[in-house]
Design a protein around this motif. Sequence first.
Motif: not given
Length: 139
Positions: A17-24, A32-35, A113-122
Amino acid sequence: MIISILNMKGGVGKTTTTLNLGYALAQQGYKTLLIDNDPQGNLTTGIGIEEYEQTVTDTYLNGILPIHQLSEKLHVIPADITLSTVYNELSNKVDANFRLFKSLKAVNKDYDYILIDNRPDAGILASNSILARSIHVFS
């Protein structure tokens, strides 16, 4: 606008989602900045970054933003397994949950936009990602 892509379950498409939304967004003309905020670094490898000297780990530990320009409108901050050390390094720091917020304040206005991709964690990384979204409130 900062968007954190979070889910407590793995394998549900956070990185995709992060990758494709960032490209779009970049194709639509938005800067756009992806983290990559995941020690597995799947966003980094998925976007094709193979060589880097610094990662988002340097952002957490030293306030450095190692931004890689992929195109005029698309930039990324990579991650690798060294990000897993952040938990131990920041566990007793008062500002542990605000490290990403503090660093992004310097470039927030440079991006649509800055999109942040996260690990499954809290944990600390997810907290930083969530709190980074509040930059517009305090800027």
